[in-house]
Design a protein around this motif. Structure first.
Motif, PDB file in Angstrom:
ATOM      1  N   GLN A   1       0.831  -1.197   0.000  1.00 35.73           N
ATOM      2  CA  GLN A   1       0.000   0.000   0.000  1.00 35.73           C
ATOM      3  C   GLN A   1       0.868   1.250   0.000  1.00 35.73           C
ATOM      4  O   GLN A   1       1.961   1.266   0.578  1.00 35.73           O
ATOM      5  CB  GLN A   1      -0.907   0.028   1.232  1.00 35.73           C
ATOM      6  CG  GLN A   1      -2.003  -1.023   1.213  1.00 35.73           C
ATOM      7  CD  GLN A   1      -2.906  -0.878   2.428  1.00 35.73           C
ATOM      8  OE1 GLN A   1      -2.486  -1.122   3.555  1.00 35.73           O
ATOM      9  NE2 GLN A   1      -4.153  -0.476   2.207  1.00 35.73           N
ATOM     10  N   ILE A   2       0.359   2.289  -0.661  1.00 41.52           N
ATOM     11  CA  ILE A   2       1.035   3.585  -0.720  1.00 41.52           C
ATOM     12  C   ILE A   2       0.077   4.632  -0.171  1.00 41.52           C
ATOM     13  O   ILE A   2      -1.082   4.707  -0.585  1.00 41.52           O
ATOM     14  CB  ILE A   2       1.446   3.950  -2.153  1.00 41.52           C
ATOM     15  CG1 ILE A   2       2.396   2.889  -2.725  1.00 41.52           C
ATOM     16  CG2 ILE A   2       2.092   5.330  -2.195  1.00 41.52           C
ATOM     17  CD1 ILE A   2       2.683   3.072  -4.203  1.00 41.52           C
ATOM     18  N   ALA A   3       0.570   5.437   0.770  1.00 38.41           N
ATOM     19  CA  ALA A   3      -0.228   6.523   1.347  1.00 38.41           C
ATOM     20  C   ALA A   3       0.499   7.838   1.149  1.00 38.41           C
ATOM     21  O   ALA A   3       1.726   7.899   1.218  1.00 38.41           O
ATOM     22  CB  ALA A   3      -0.479   6.280   2.837  1.00 38.41           C
ATOM     23  N   VAL A   4      -0.253   8.894   0.893  1.00 38.99           N
ATOM     24  CA  VAL A   4       0.310  10.236   0.717  1.00 38.99           C
ATOM     25  C   VAL A   4      -0.380  11.173   1.699  1.00 38.99           C
ATOM     26  O   VAL A   4      -1.614  11.282   1.707  1.00 38.99           O
ATOM     27  CB  VAL A   4       0.124  10.751  -0.726  1.00 38.99           C
ATOM     28  CG1 VAL A   4       0.713  12.156  -0.864  1.00 38.99           C
ATOM     29  CG2 VAL A   4       0.773   9.804  -1.718  1.00 38.99           C
ATOM     30  N   GLY A   5       0.425  11.823   2.541  1.00 38.42           N
ATOM     31  CA  GLY A   5      -0.109  12.787   3.501  1.00 38.42           C
ATOM     32  C   GLY A   5       0.675  14.072   3.479  1.00 38.42           C
ATOM     33  O   GLY A   5       1.541  14.278   2.620  1.00 38.42           O
TER      34      GLY A   5
ATOM     35  N   VAL B   1      -4.114   5.544  -0.195  1.00 38.53           N
ATOM     36  CA  VAL B   1      -4.657   6.435   0.831  1.00 38.53           C
ATOM     37  C   VAL B   1      -4.096   7.836   0.636  1.00 38.53           C
ATOM     38  O   VAL B   1      -2.893   7.999   0.398  1.00 38.53           O
ATOM     39  CB  VAL B   1      -4.304   5.931   2.256  1.00 38.53           C
ATOM     40  CG1 VAL B   1      -4.655   6.979   3.313  1.00 38.53           C
ATOM     41  CG2 VAL B   1      -5.009   4.620   2.558  1.00 38.53           C
ATOM     42  N   VAL B   2      -4.976   8.831   0.739  1.00 37.83           N
ATOM     43  CA  VAL B   2      -4.563  10.230   0.784  1.00 37.83           C
ATOM     44  C   VAL B   2      -5.168  10.837   2.041  1.00 37.83           C
ATOM     45  O   VAL B   2      -6.383  10.761   2.251  1.00 37.83           O
ATOM     46  CB  VAL B   2      -5.035  11.004  -0.464  1.00 37.83           C
ATOM     47  CG1 VAL B   2      -4.626  12.471  -0.363  1.00 37.83           C
ATOM     48  CG2 VAL B   2      -4.466  10.386  -1.738  1.00 37.83           C
ATOM     49  N   PHE B   3      -4.330  11.416   2.893  1.00 39.31           N
ATOM     50  CA  PHE B   3      -4.808  12.042   4.119  1.00 39.31           C
ATOM     51  C   PHE B   3      -4.123  13.385   4.280  1.00 39.31           C
ATOM     52  O   PHE B   3      -3.051  13.623   3.714  1.00 39.31           O
ATOM     53  CB  PHE B   3      -4.549  11.149   5.346  1.00 39.31           C
ATOM     54  CG  PHE B   3      -3.100  10.892   5.636  1.00 39.31           C
ATOM     55  CD1 PHE B   3      -2.442  11.542   6.669  1.00 39.31           C
ATOM     56  CD2 PHE B   3      -2.357   9.987   4.875  1.00 39.31           C
ATOM     57  CE1 PHE B   3      -1.104  11.305   6.939  1.00 39.31           C
ATOM     58  CE2 PHE B   3      -1.021   9.736   5.134  1.00 39.31           C
ATOM     59  CZ  PHE B   3      -0.388  10.397   6.166  1.00 39.31           C
TER      60      PHE B   3
ATOM     61  N   ALA C   1      -9.175   3.189  -3.315  1.00 41.26           N
ATOM     62  CA  ALA C   1      -8.453   4.290  -2.674  1.00 41.26           C
ATOM     63  C   ALA C   1      -9.346   5.007  -1.674  1.00 41.26           C
ATOM     64  O   ALA C   1     -10.549   5.191  -1.896  1.00 41.26           O
ATOM     65  CB  ALA C   1      -7.957   5.268  -3.726  1.00 41.26           C
ATOM     66  N   GLU C   2      -8.742   5.400  -0.551  1.00 43.30           N
ATOM     67  CA  GLU C   2      -9.431   6.182   0.465  1.00 43.30           C
ATOM     68  C   GLU C   2      -8.813   7.574   0.515  1.00 43.30           C
ATOM     69  O   GLU C   2      -7.615   7.710   0.741  1.00 43.30           O
ATOM     70  CB  GLU C   2      -9.311   5.510   1.835  1.00 43.30           C
ATOM     71  CG  GLU C   2     -10.052   4.194   1.960  1.00 43.30           C
ATOM     72  CD  GLU C   2     -11.566   4.392   2.026  1.00 43.30           C
ATOM     73  OE1 GLU C   2     -12.012   5.480   2.461  1.00 43.30           O
ATOM     74  OE2 GLU C   2     -12.290   3.451   1.635  1.00 43.30           O
ATOM     75  N   VAL C   3      -9.629   8.593   0.272  1.00 41.67           N
ATOM     76  CA  VAL C   3      -9.173   9.983   0.331  1.00 41.67           C
ATOM     77  C   VAL C   3      -9.959  10.679   1.430  1.00 41.67           C
ATOM     78  O   VAL C   3     -11.189  10.766   1.355  1.00 41.67           O
ATOM     79  CB  VAL C   3      -9.374  10.709  -1.010  1.00 41.67           C
ATOM     80  CG1 VAL C   3      -8.918  12.172  -0.900  1.00 41.67           C
ATOM     81  CG2 VAL C   3      -8.623   9.997  -2.127  1.00 41.67           C
TER      82      VAL C   3
END
Length: 499
Positions: free
Chosen positions: A84-88, A108-110, A131-133
């Protein structure tokens, strides 16, 4: 490289860009993930189960840097089932759903206001295979209530406020971090004591505008009081803070710095420009005379103070005469160091649409002249310390050439970088220990001390470093759901991931 075996905890990496606030936010991200059952991946691991990008939006190339890194990671993810890749961070707060549109392999974008939601968002994205934004417009919980995995055994960041009430025309941060919110003094001091109890010797108080602390509860002297209160904490040897705003710099803060023994005589105070016309266009509510007056008062109270700054070159409408005024202030202020930047246009800021945007070659020529002037002064200021004894808090990663030169490195009380020869104490000095040594050589950006150390004090921070322990401060999730340890990734089925 293989995926996590069935029943094994999933691994993570956090990749950080930007300011000290982002570095500290990444410590919180690590603390949250470890509380949720993840394990930090080895630095050499090219295929962790989760990669989190904690982004910055201040510079113009921030977008290109993020999307370039996401592009390099796509084939890695394709070879790694369950990755998984997340960007915050600030760029995620700004770009929101645009990130998933440009890089649909992001899970994920948070944003800056809901760091605490990351473990839940990762689990939800895994469950829904989508994807969860989630971007909030205001703070969910104060970040310091979150669990934190500290990166250093000897020095710790402590946020006293988040957000900013200023409206500088070049800055996008207030729109991404929100209005200033201040923590209560008791909560701050409790966190500092918790760090000291784990062996930490130095804390840096953090805020987007650190010396406006108290504005939310109506006490304009709150920051000076907080510095003095830090002086009452047994075992806390060094207190720093960053970054203050000249408009909020009051005499009581100078007195607190001078009269509180563990508050370091180092001050980072952004100038941005020495031209009053440019400062007015930047909407910086001080002028060069006030700025230099603060420096004069600081040096009168603390003659040994090291003062550093930020300077922007090439702001829209800056003339040759404006730039010369900046050089004049630099020469008069005699900074020990300066972070210099070429103006970077950021969409959404008033400066981006101002008349008088300068050609790149003009900005570059001024930038090079500024660097030359700054280095001439910082070198001369550093040479004054040759022959002086300095107290060095031994650090990790400060000296990139240490292995080749056989030196160790650390920071003096005034914040200067010192590379020193351990002499007969080689192998005995640990990160977090305290050394007294004599400066033998000065360069524009560092000092060398090549003689035998005068003294070496072993510390609890050094003990923790030797034992491989990193301080962790617990948090209260304040109603956020808990999810426990995440399920293991599926077993590899072949291909590159099975090597």
């Amino acid at each position: 490289m293989t995926t996590a075996a069935a029943g094994s905890p999933r691994t993570y990496q956090v990749r950080t860009y930007g300011c000290q606030m982002n570095v500290h936010d990444s410590e919180r991200i690590s603390g949250l993930l470890e509380q949720a059952g993840y394990v930090r991946a080895a630095e050499a691991d090219e295929q962790p189960d989760v990669v989190v990008f904690n982004t910055c939006a201040v510079r113009e190339n921030a977008d290109n840097r993020l999307y370039g890194n996401l592009g390099h990671l796509r084939p890695v993810k394709d070879r790694h089932p369950g990755m998984q890749i997340a960007v915050g961070g600030c760029l995620a707060q700004k770009d929101r759903g645009e990130i998933v549109r440009k890089a649909p392999w992001v899970d994920v974008v948070f944003g800056t206001h809901n760091i605490g939601s990351l473990p839940v968002l990762l689990e939800r994205a895994r469950h829904n295979t989508a994807a969860e934004v989630e971007i909030l417009e205001s703070l969910d919980v104060f970040p310091s209530t979150l669990p934190t995995r500290r990166e250093s055994t000897y020095a710790g960041w402590v946020s006293i406020s988040v957000g900013c009430n200023n409206t500088c025309t070049f800055c996008i941060v207030p729109s991404l971090r929100g209005k200033e919110k201040d923590r209560r003094p008791g909560d701050i001091l409790s966190e500092v004591r918790a760090l000291v109890d784990e062996g930490v010797l130095e804390v840096t108080l953090l805020g987007q505008n650190v010396n406006s602390y108290g504005v939310e509860f109506g006490d304009r002297y709150a920051f000076g009081k907080l510095l003095r209160a830090c002086g009452d904490i047994d075992g806390l040897e060094r207190v720093r803070f960053t970054s203050p705003h000249p408009k909020d710099f009051t005499d009581d803060v100078i007195a607190a710095m001078a009269e509180t023994p563990n508050v370091c005589h180092s001050l980072h105070m952004p100038l941005q420009s020495g031209s009053d016309d440019v400062l007015r266009a930047m909407r910086r509510s001080y002028r060069s005379e006030k700025y230099l007056g603060i420096i004069e008062k600081v040096r009168a109270a603390m003659p040994d103070a090291a003062i550093t700054t930020d300077i922007i070159v090439g702001f829209p409408g800056e003339t040759d005469a404006d730039f010369e005024k900046t050089l004049d202030v630099v020469r008069e202020a005699r900074f020990s160091s300066a972070f210099t930047f070429q103006y970077s246009k950021r969409p959404g800021t008033p400066a981006a649409t101002m008349d008088g945007q300068l050609p790149k070659q003009v900005v570059q020529e001024r930038y090079e002249r500024l660097i030359a002037t700054v280095e001439e002064i910082t070198w001369a200021e550093n040479r004054r310390l040759v022959g002086e004894t300095v107290e060095v808090l031994v650090a990790v990663g400060e000296g990139r050439k240490d292995e080749r030169t056989g030196r160790l490195s650390g920071r003096a009380r005034d914040g200067r970088l010192v590379h020193f020869d351990a002499g007969s104490l080689a192998g005995l000095i640990r990160p977090g220990d305290i050394v007294h040594t004599t400066v033998t050589y000065a360069a524009p950006h560092h000092l060398n001390a090549d003689g035998e150390p005068l003294s070496h004090r072993r510390t609890r921070a050094g003990d923790a470093a030797e034992a491989g322990r990193a301080p962790r401060t617990p948090g209260v999730l304040l109603g956020l759901p808990t999810i426990g340890a995440p399920a293991a990734a599926p077993a590899p089925t072949g291909g590159c991931a099975a090597r």
